[in-house]
Scaffold this motif. Structure first.
Motif, mmCIF file in Angstrom:
data_model
loop_
_atom_site.group_PDB
_atom_site.id
_atom_site.type_symbol
_atom_site.label_atom_id
_atom_site.label_comp_id
_atom_site.label_asym_id
_atom_site.label_seq_id
_atom_site.Cartn_x
_atom_site.Cartn_y
_atom_site.Cartn_z
ATOM 1 N N VAL A 218 0.852 -1.187 0.000
ATOM 2 C CA VAL A 218 0.000 0.000 0.000
ATOM 3 C C VAL A 218 0.890 1.239 0.000
ATOM 4 O O VAL A 218 1.857 1.326 0.765
ATOM 5 C CB VAL A 218 -0.926 0.014 1.234
ATOM 6 C CG1 VAL A 218 -1.702 1.328 1.307
ATOM 7 C CG2 VAL A 218 -1.894 -1.172 1.190
ATOM 8 N N PHE A 219 0.582 2.185 -0.880
ATOM 9 C CA PHE A 219 1.332 3.428 -0.997
ATOM 10 C C PHE A 219 0.398 4.613 -0.752
ATOM 11 O O PHE A 219 -0.748 4.601 -1.206
ATOM 12 C CB PHE A 219 1.922 3.609 -2.400
ATOM 13 C CG PHE A 219 2.922 2.581 -2.832
ATOM 14 C CD1 PHE A 219 4.278 2.870 -2.826
ATOM 15 C CD2 PHE A 219 2.513 1.325 -3.272
ATOM 16 C CE1 PHE A 219 5.200 1.924 -3.253
ATOM 17 C CE2 PHE A 219 3.427 0.377 -3.695
ATOM 18 C CZ PHE A 219 4.791 0.679 -3.684
ATOM 19 N N SER A 220 0.894 5.644 -0.081
ATOM 20 C CA SER A 220 0.147 6.900 -0.039
ATOM 21 C C SER A 220 0.413 7.628 -1.351
ATOM 22 O O SER A 220 1.366 7.304 -2.078
ATOM 23 C CB SER A 220 0.599 7.764 1.136
ATOM 24 O OG SER A 220 1.927 8.238 0.931
ATOM 25 N N PHE A 221 -0.406 8.600 -1.658
ATOM 26 C CA PHE A 221 -0.211 9.386 -2.879
ATOM 27 C C PHE A 221 1.184 10.013 -2.869
ATOM 28 O O PHE A 221 1.892 10.021 -3.880
ATOM 29 C CB PHE A 221 -1.303 10.455 -2.967
ATOM 30 C CG PHE A 221 -1.371 11.174 -4.284
ATOM 31 C CD1 PHE A 221 -0.735 10.698 -5.414
ATOM 32 C CD2 PHE A 221 -2.107 12.342 -4.397
ATOM 33 C CE1 PHE A 221 -0.814 11.364 -6.625
ATOM 34 C CE2 PHE A 221 -2.194 13.027 -5.593
ATOM 35 C CZ PHE A 221 -1.538 12.538 -6.714
ATOM 36 N N ARG A 222 1.593 10.529 -1.709
ATOM 37 C CA ARG A 222 2.931 11.124 -1.594
ATOM 38 C C ARG A 222 4.004 10.080 -1.899
ATOM 39 O O ARG A 222 4.970 10.361 -2.621
ATOM 40 C CB ARG A 222 3.146 11.696 -0.191
ATOM 41 C CG ARG A 222 4.569 12.182 0.063
ATOM 42 C CD ARG A 222 4.771 12.644 1.494
ATOM 43 N NE ARG A 222 4.130 13.926 1.730
ATOM 44 C CZ ARG A 222 4.710 15.106 1.483
ATOM 45 N NH1 ARG A 222 5.961 15.152 1.008
ATOM 46 N NH2 ARG A 222 4.088 16.227 1.733
ATOM 47 N N GLU A 223 3.865 8.881 -1.371
ATOM 48 C CA GLU A 223 4.864 7.832 -1.583
ATOM 49 C C GLU A 223 4.939 7.426 -3.050
ATOM 50 O O GLU A 223 6.020 7.101 -3.545
ATOM 51 C CB GLU A 223 4.547 6.628 -0.697
ATOM 52 C CG GLU A 223 4.809 6.876 0.779
ATOM 53 C CD GLU A 223 4.283 5.771 1.670
ATOM 54 O OE1 GLU A 223 4.793 5.644 2.800
ATOM 55 O OE2 GLU A 223 3.364 5.033 1.246
ATOM 56 N N VAL A 224 3.807 7.446 -3.739
ATOM 57 C CA VAL A 224 3.813 7.136 -5.176
ATOM 58 C C VAL A 224 4.647 8.166 -5.927
ATOM 59 O O VAL A 224 5.503 7.816 -6.751
ATOM 60 C CB VAL A 224 2.375 7.107 -5.740
ATOM 61 C CG1 VAL A 224 2.414 7.063 -7.269
ATOM 62 C CG2 VAL A 224 1.622 5.901 -5.222
ATOM 63 N N LEU A 225 4.412 9.447 -5.637
ATOM 64 C CA LEU A 225 5.155 10.499 -6.330
ATOM 65 C C LEU A 225 6.636 10.451 -5.972
ATOM 66 O O LEU A 225 7.504 10.669 -6.836
ATOM 67 C CB LEU A 225 4.570 11.870 -5.988
ATOM 68 C CG LEU A 225 3.127 12.122 -6.446
ATOM 69 C CD1 LEU A 225 2.739 13.576 -6.187
ATOM 70 C CD2 LEU A 225 2.941 11.784 -7.928
ATOM 71 N N GLU A 226 6.950 10.160 -4.724
ATOM 72 C CA GLU A 226 8.355 10.048 -4.319
ATOM 73 C C GLU A 226 9.027 8.881 -5.037
ATOM 74 O O GLU A 226 10.200 8.986 -5.440
ATOM 75 C CB GLU A 226 8.445 9.867 -2.805
ATOM 76 C CG GLU A 226 8.081 11.122 -2.022
ATOM 77 C CD GLU A 226 8.035 10.889 -0.524
ATOM 78 O OE1 GLU A 226 8.090 11.893 0.242
ATOM 79 O OE2 GLU A 226 7.943 9.718 -0.099
ATOM 80 N N TYR A 227 8.305 7.788 -5.196
ATOM 81 C CA TYR A 227 8.857 6.626 -5.907
ATOM 82 C C TYR A 227 9.121 6.982 -7.375
ATOM 83 O O TYR A 227 10.178 6.629 -7.928
ATOM 84 C CB TYR A 227 7.895 5.442 -5.826
ATOM 85 C CG TYR A 227 8.347 4.256 -6.648
ATOM 86 C CD1 TYR A 227 9.376 3.428 -6.199
ATOM 87 C CD2 TYR A 227 7.772 3.982 -7.890
ATOM 88 C CE1 TYR A 227 9.822 2.359 -6.960
ATOM 89 C CE2 TYR A 227 8.201 2.911 -8.653
ATOM 90 C CZ TYR A 227 9.220 2.106 -8.183
ATOM 91 O OH TYR A 227 9.659 1.055 -8.955
#
Length: 323
Positions: A218-227
């Protein structure tokens, strides 16, 4: 060869993978699409004569009936992410799904798979989510043994999520954290979704079931963009954007929907981002279908590389720059 399976929307991002998986199992596949002249390459996904492409519009009942003639199973993948012209949420997700289910029942089709969405909810503030729920209800009424597939965000080469923000990272110094970037996603690989749909369309044991499909993380929206920034080597400012402001921007962007260009954001998508998009745990999923979930890290780098400086030659460019 085995059964004939009609796949509505079979030339799309998920559909093409479903057609390939069905053909690999030895099924005959009929790909039903609105514009068959744009789907001629679909025949290359199977053996000679195994895959045929026909014209059908799920808003047109007669064309749906023709596409289902002689079929033993049916998959409905047709959906829209934004409204344009006659392609409205209500006409596609609700009425279109009803047309397919009603015609499938009348034609004596044995198995029907309706591809819905995680978060389909008749009470949702999002019209997309509400009409997906309406479609499920209509299909259940017309075809009680239908199988429902509800995937989270689907990723893979050609996806409209990781690729969208990868492109944005190339041209914009800022990436928006809509609603603060707290919304959680459970990205699921398109190949796994295709396997699940194929299983549901060919295994009678799946009849009447609803499957929620999510990936292993599970990813937060922020974590998706950081990835995405980490994979593309792009350092961008992550700017929190209140949902109210994003909604106004979405309404302005909807004007673009009047053209052939897809709007970057709509007000309805902002509503969707207010709720998490993860499996509930109350329904069976990939594990129950015997499908190991594929990680984002195993697939996404293979197509996000093109957003790096230098693209596929990024490593070489960096090496020579250091000399």
């Amino acid at each position: 060869m085995q059964d004939l399976v009609t796949v509505f929307g079979g030339s799309g991002f998920i559909g093409s993978q479903v057609v390939r998986a069905l053909a690999k199992q030895g099924n005959r596949v009929r790909v039903a699409v609105r514009q068959p002249h744009l789907a001629h390459t679909m025949r290359l996904l199977g053996d000679v004569g195994q895959i045929e492409v026909v014209q059908a519009n799920i808003r047109n009942e007669a064309s749906v009936r023709r596409a289902l003639e002689g079929a033993q199973a049916c998959v409905n993948l047709v959906g829209v992410l934004y409204e344009t012209g006659r392609q409205k949420f209500q006409s596609i997700h609700a009425m279109g799904a009803k047309n397919v289910a009603t015609a499938a029942a009348a034609a004596g089709v044995s198995r029907l798979v309706q591809v819905s969405a995680l978060g389909a909810d008749a009470e949702s503030p999002s019209k997309y989510a509400r009409t997906k729920a309406m479609g499920e209800e209509a299909v259940r009424a017309a075809f009680p043994t239908a199988t429902f597939i509800r995937p989270s965000i689907v990723f893979g080469p050609g996806d409209g999520f990781f690729n969208k923000f990868g492109e944005m990272a190339v041209i914009s110094p800022v990436l928006p954290l809509i609603g603060g970037g707290k919304t959680r996603f459970q990205p699921v690989y398109v190949g796994d979704v295709a396997k699940a749909i194929t299983k549901a369309a060919t295994d009678p044991a799946c009849a009447g079931q609803t499957y929620e499909l999510g990936g292993p993380a599970v990813f937060s929206f922020r974590e998706v963009l950081e990835y995405i920034m980490a994979e593309t080597g792009r350092q961008r400012l992550l700017l929190p954007l209140p949902s109210a402001v994003a909604g106004l921007i979405g309404k302005a962007c909807e004007i673009i929907a009047l053209t052939p260009v897809a709007p970057p954001l709509t007000s309805d998508q902002v509503e969707l981002l207010k709720a998490d998009n993860v499996v509930s745990g109350d329904k069976p999923g990939l594990a129950e279908l015997g499908i190991p979930a594929t990680t984002v890290e195993a697939i996404a780098p293979a197509y996000l590389y093109r957003f790096r400086k230098g693209g596929q030659y990024a490593d070489e460019t960096e090496r020579f720059a250091a000399v």
